[in-house]
Scaffold this active site. Sequence first.
Site, PDB file in Angstrom:
ATOM      1  N   ASP B  22      46.670  49.569  62.351  1.00 29.41           N
ATOM      2  CA  ASP B  22      45.999  50.745  62.144  1.00 29.41           C
ATOM      3  C   ASP B  22      44.554  50.554  61.751  1.00 29.41           C
ATOM      4  O   ASP B  22      44.043  49.449  61.716  1.00 29.41           O
ATOM      5  CB  ASP B  22      46.798  51.253  60.868  1.00 29.41           C
ATOM      6  CG  ASP B  22      46.194  52.378  60.367  1.00 29.41           C
ATOM      7  OD1 ASP B  22      45.724  53.345  61.252  1.00 29.41           O
ATOM      8  OD2 ASP B  22      46.329  52.705  59.169  1.00 29.41           O
ATOM      9  N   ASP B  24      41.883  52.848  59.892  1.00 30.48           N
ATOM     10  CA  ASP B  24      41.670  53.380  58.516  1.00 30.48           C
ATOM     11  C   ASP B  24      42.565  52.762  57.290  1.00 30.48           C
ATOM     12  O   ASP B  24      43.560  52.927  57.323  1.00 30.48           O
ATOM     13  CB  ASP B  24      41.671  54.831  58.281  1.00 30.48           C
ATOM     14  CG  ASP B  24      41.016  55.515  59.388  1.00 30.48           C
ATOM     15  OD1 ASP B  24      39.986  55.061  59.715  1.00 30.48           O
ATOM     16  OD2 ASP B  24      41.389  56.762  59.915  1.00 30.48           O
ATOM     17  N   ASP B 157      48.921  51.118  56.285  1.00 29.66           N
ATOM     18  CA  ASP B 157      48.807  51.413  54.902  1.00 29.66           C
ATOM     19  C   ASP B 157      49.778  52.653  54.280  1.00 29.66           C
ATOM     20  O   ASP B 157      50.021  52.724  53.354  1.00 29.66           O
ATOM     21  CB  ASP B 157      47.572  51.497  54.390  1.00 29.66           C
ATOM     22  CG  ASP B 157      47.017  52.699  54.930  1.00 29.66           C
ATOM     23  OD1 ASP B 157      46.755  52.918  56.265  1.00 29.66           O
ATOM     24  OD2 ASP B 157      46.255  53.935  54.204  1.00 29.66           O
TER      25      ASP B 157
END
Lengths: 215, 215
Positions: B22, B24, B157
């Site tokens: 990922d 961000d 996250d």
Amino acid sequence: MSRSNKKTKRLWETRNLRVLVDMDCVLADFEGSLLKKWKERYPNEPHIALEERRGFYVTKQYGDIREDLKSKIIEVLSSEGFFRELPPIEGAIDAIKEISSMEGVEVFICTAPLKEYQHCAVEKYEWIEKYFGRDWLARVILTRDKTVISADLLIDDRTDITGAEKNPSWRQVVFTACHNKHTPSNLLPKHSVRLESWLDSDTWKQIIEDAKKKL
Amino acid sequence: MSRSNKKTKRLWETRNLRVLVDMDCVLADFEGSLLKKWKERYPNEPHIALEERRGFYVTKQYGDIREDLKSKIIEVLSSEGFFRELPPIEGAIDAIKEISSMEGVEVFICTAPLKEYQHCAVEKYEWIEKYFGRDWLARVILTRDKTVISADLLIDDRTDITGAEKNPSWRQVVFTACHNKHTPSNLLPKHSVRLESWLDSDTWKQIIEDAKKKL
């Protein structure tokens, strides 16, 4: 096992048929629009009529005529507005909306952006929002490797799709385009089927139904 | 079966470990940068310190303070330059380059663009090109549904990833961020493991090696 148990089991096991749909040459008239804009931008340069197009990469075929034509065609492709202004292919929008409304079927738009991504990426989202509405943005996948996307069917005009995954989960539906219409069936991807046009709704409905039966 | 046959078989069966990463909060410091720009843009509005962040959506947490703060935070997020200017998370770039150079491992960057895609999509490509180089553009997958991407590991996250695929092929590595650091391990996704920081190279190397053994 009782009937009701059997039914419960069947419902439990049912999953959606996942269909990936390419954009350029499948939903959007990339080749026709490129030829038109090429002739406008470079009226004194040679052009390749759609009937003469061969091979997936139009950039390669122009480059084979004269080396500098390759960068010129990339300039047209990557200019602002090129992707935004592509007209839909006849019948495509209605067909995709109908497929996505079929029971037990889910659709994702699966498209490879140009390496010259400056305008292409955002304009692909704009195009989907314009023709399908804002909700469809969540169904867009921008990827240069389609083999790693897990699905049952991939409707795409490219006949030599490869990538990191040597055994993609999808079966390809080869959508007929000017550059692949002459490709004989024995040179199409293994287990693929052809779809000539979105107007041939009998064929795409049959393909979807057949795939659903195999789930 | 003779030894040589066994060896041939083993080589034949070997495939790469596919790792999705990922952007961000994993590669790019989304939360720190947003807080900084929020305070610059709206110095008289309340702000949420990183220690106070809870839940994946920062927009929701601001909206819970006062309804109009949600659209204001979206304005900051979707403004030109926000994604382009995100600083890398400490150690991320080097770690990802090292993982992708490991034998038998392939990396894709798998990131969800904002619904407000106007600047976000193109700036994500710019960011990857800037920090990883042009070749890495081919490894970028923009998708709002990560469950349909086929891989062995997803380093992300977000702790409540769902989508069309009810049984994603990947195991999640939960990358620690301000909004998930307080989430107890019994509320993390099933079979997931945590990675606190890219600087903890012992842990991520162990995760990769363990996953390779399970291929």
